[in-house]
Design a protein around this motif. Structure first.
Motif, short mmCIF file in Angstrom:
data_model
loop_
_atom_site.label_atom_id
_atom_site.label_comp_id
_atom_site.label_asym_id
_atom_site.label_seq_id
_atom_site.Cartn_x
_atom_site.Cartn_y
_atom_site.Cartn_z
N GLY A 180 -0.70 12.88 1.02
CA GLY A 180 0.58 12.42 1.56
C GLY A 180 0.79 10.93 1.53
O GLY A 180 1.39 10.36 2.46
N VAL A 181 0.32 10.26 0.46
CA VAL A 181 0.47 8.81 0.35
C VAL A 181 1.29 8.47 -0.89
O VAL A 181 1.06 9.01 -1.98
CB VAL A 181 -0.91 8.12 0.26
N GLU A 182 2.25 7.56 -0.72
CA GLU A 182 3.02 7.04 -1.84
C GLU A 182 2.49 5.66 -2.18
O GLU A 182 2.46 4.76 -1.34
CB GLU A 182 4.50 6.95 -1.47
N ALA A 183 2.01 5.49 -3.43
CA ALA A 183 1.42 4.22 -3.84
C ALA A 183 1.96 3.82 -5.21
O ALA A 183 2.41 4.67 -5.98
CB ALA A 183 -0.11 4.32 -3.89
N VAL A 184 1.92 2.53 -5.50
CA VAL A 184 2.40 2.01 -6.78
C VAL A 184 1.32 2.24 -7.84
O VAL A 184 0.17 1.83 -7.67
CB VAL A 184 2.72 0.51 -6.68
N SER A 185 1.69 2.88 -8.94
CA SER A 185 0.77 3.23 -10.01
C SER A 185 0.76 2.14 -11.08
O SER A 185 1.81 1.74 -11.58
CB SER A 185 1.22 4.57 -10.62
N VAL A 186 -0.45 1.65 -11.45
CA VAL A 186 -0.58 0.57 -12.43
C VAL A 186 -1.50 1.03 -13.56
O VAL A 186 -2.69 1.26 -13.33
CB VAL A 186 -1.15 -0.71 -11.79
N PRO A 187 -0.99 1.16 -14.80
CA PRO A 187 -1.81 1.65 -15.92
C PRO A 187 -2.61 0.55 -16.60
O PRO A 187 -2.17 -0.61 -16.69
CB PRO A 187 -0.76 2.23 -16.87
N TYR A 188 -3.78 0.93 -17.13
CA TYR A 188 -4.62 0.01 -17.90
C TYR A 188 -5.16 0.75 -19.13
O TYR A 188 -4.91 1.94 -19.32
CB TYR A 188 -5.75 -0.53 -17.05
N GLY A 189 -5.92 0.03 -19.95
CA GLY A 189 -6.45 0.61 -21.18
C GLY A 189 -7.66 1.49 -20.99
O GLY A 189 -8.09 2.15 -21.92
N GLY A 190 -8.22 1.51 -19.79
CA GLY A 190 -9.40 2.33 -19.53
C GLY A 190 -9.85 2.19 -18.09
O GLY A 190 -9.35 1.32 -17.35
N GLY A 191 -10.80 3.03 -17.70
CA GLY A 191 -11.29 3.00 -16.33
C GLY A 191 -11.98 1.70 -15.98
O GLY A 191 -11.86 1.21 -14.84
N SER A 192 -12.70 1.13 -16.92
CA SER A 192 -13.42 -0.12 -16.65
C SER A 192 -12.45 -1.25 -16.34
O SER A 192 -12.67 -2.03 -15.41
CB SER A 192 -14.29 -0.49 -17.87
N GLU A 193 -11.35 -1.32 -17.09
CA GLU A 193 -10.35 -2.37 -16.82
C GLU A 193 -9.70 -2.15 -15.46
O GLU A 193 -9.46 -3.12 -14.72
CB GLU A 193 -9.30 -2.37 -17.93
N ALA A 194 -9.40 -0.90 -15.14
CA ALA A 194 -8.80 -0.61 -13.83
C ALA A 194 -9.74 -1.04 -12.72
O ALA A 194 -9.30 -1.56 -11.68
CB ALA A 194 -8.49 0.88 -13.72
#
Length: 366
Positions: A180-194
């Motif tokens: 039940g949480v609304e959060a801002v989604s930020v994409p990156y090129g991979g998990g390591s970068e995130a």
């Protein structure tokens, strides 16, 4: 809860789309395979789970087969750019894709490329659990603290993932819906970068498999607030061990996120049977070795060795999970539904799920 997301197509991905790609084609190869180096194209940035597992498997298979296995990282488009590169190469065993078992799941419904799981033989070598990860300097010391803040402040939390349509993004959005949480989604090129963006303080948390951020967890720069496993997990770091609690006790619906991860290699299905047998033999010997098991333990994953119809079933199920997840969140391509590709919902999934599965080239005998 629906999520509206602006779809951004990079120049590289646009170039792929213009090529009008189809599934992977096949060519023959001799029984002396391999006679030259093998290229493993990882669909994500270096340092993430797909990359780490691919490199360790490649190391063992190179030793078994007597030829180098060279790693090439090509990130973007939910690994579809890498997938297109592999599909465009001759299906002779010398070019293969590395990524999670769901790597091809979003490609068709997102209108990236016309290829799917049935265009590859998938060899799954490891499994893991998802975790909510924060910086060691985070104000949040428990996942309950983070969730409570998110509920009280809708849209204030920022979280990073490995790209729209990726397993990390789809499962992360599902997790946020469940809690039940609304959060801002930020994409990156991979998990390591995130992961690095969380450490730098640009985002509040990331949702990743434990091994996608293994180095940062081991160094203590990232802290796992919780995991999706059925039990609490002991996390090893250079500073000692701590316990990451399961979030299933507070949110039992998150059980559907347990056991959905798997990484490995994906070989074009047109590959010659003799070469494919050699690949499977080398993979099985590597994945079942004590050295590989010890490595998996060091990066917080469980070793696996899944091939054949069992791998096909897992890949097909993940296609249902991902494709319908994207569609339900308004993230499929405009005018496209999973039904267009005869993809059943998770609730209706049965084997074989469609004609594509029934008509897929069989695994080599023996």
């Amino acid at each position: 809860m629906k999520h509206s997301v602006k779809k951004i197509v990079t120049g590289a991905l646009a170039a792929v789309l213009v090529m009008g790609a189809a599934g992977c084609a096949g060519t023959g190869t001799g029984q002396e395979w391999p006679t030259k180096p093998v290229t493993v194209v990882v669909g994500y940035a270096a340092g993430g789970g797909s990359d780490l597992i691919a490199r360790k498997l490649a190391e063992g298979m190179a030793e078994e087969l007597g030829q180098p296995f060279n790693i090439l990282n090509v990130s973007g488009g939910s690994a579809s750019i890498a997938g297109q590169q592999v599909c465009d190469a001759p299906a002779d065993g010398y070019t293969m894709l590395a990524g999670p078992m769901n790597v091809a799941s979003p490609w068709r419904v997102c209108n990236y490329i016309d290829a799917g799981w049935e265009d590859f033989y998938s060899l799954i070598g490891a499994n893991s659990w998802y975790a909510i990860l924060v910086s060691k300097n985070s104000q949040f010391k428990t996942y309950q603290d983070l969730i409570a803040y998110g509920k009280e402040n809708p849209g204030k939390l920022k979280w990073g993932h490995s790209g729209y349509g990726s397993m990390n993004q789809v499962s992360g959005d599902l997790m946020l819906d469940i809690v039940g949480v609304e959060a801002v989604s930020v994409p990156y090129g991979g998990g390591s970068e995130a992961a690095t963006k969380v450490i730098a303080g640009e985002n509040d948390f990331t949702w990743l498999p434990l091994n996608d951020a293994a180095d940062f967890i081991n160094s203590g720069d990232l802290v796992a607030l919780c995991v999706t496993s059925a039990e609490d997990r002991t996390i090893a770091t250079i500073g000692g061990e701590y316990t990451a609690p399961t979030m299933l006790k507070d949110y039992p619906e998150c059980e559907k996120l347990d056991g959905i991860l798997g990484w490995g290699l994906h070989v074009p299905r047109g590959t010659d049977e003799a070469a494919m047998k050699r690949i499977v033999e080398a993979f099985e010997k590597t994945a079942n070795s004590a050295e590989y098991a010890e490595y998996c333990k060091s990066i917080n994953v469980t070793p696996a060795c899944v091939v054949g119809e069992a791998a096909d079933r897992q890949a097909a199920f993940m296609e249902s999970f991902i494709a319908w997840g994207l569609y339900d969140m308004d993230m499929a391509a405009e005018g496209v539904t999973p039904e267009d590709f005869e993809i059943p919902t998770v609730q209706d999934f049965a084997w074989p799920p469609n004609e594509r599965a029934s008509g897929a080239k069989a695994w080599p005998a023996g």
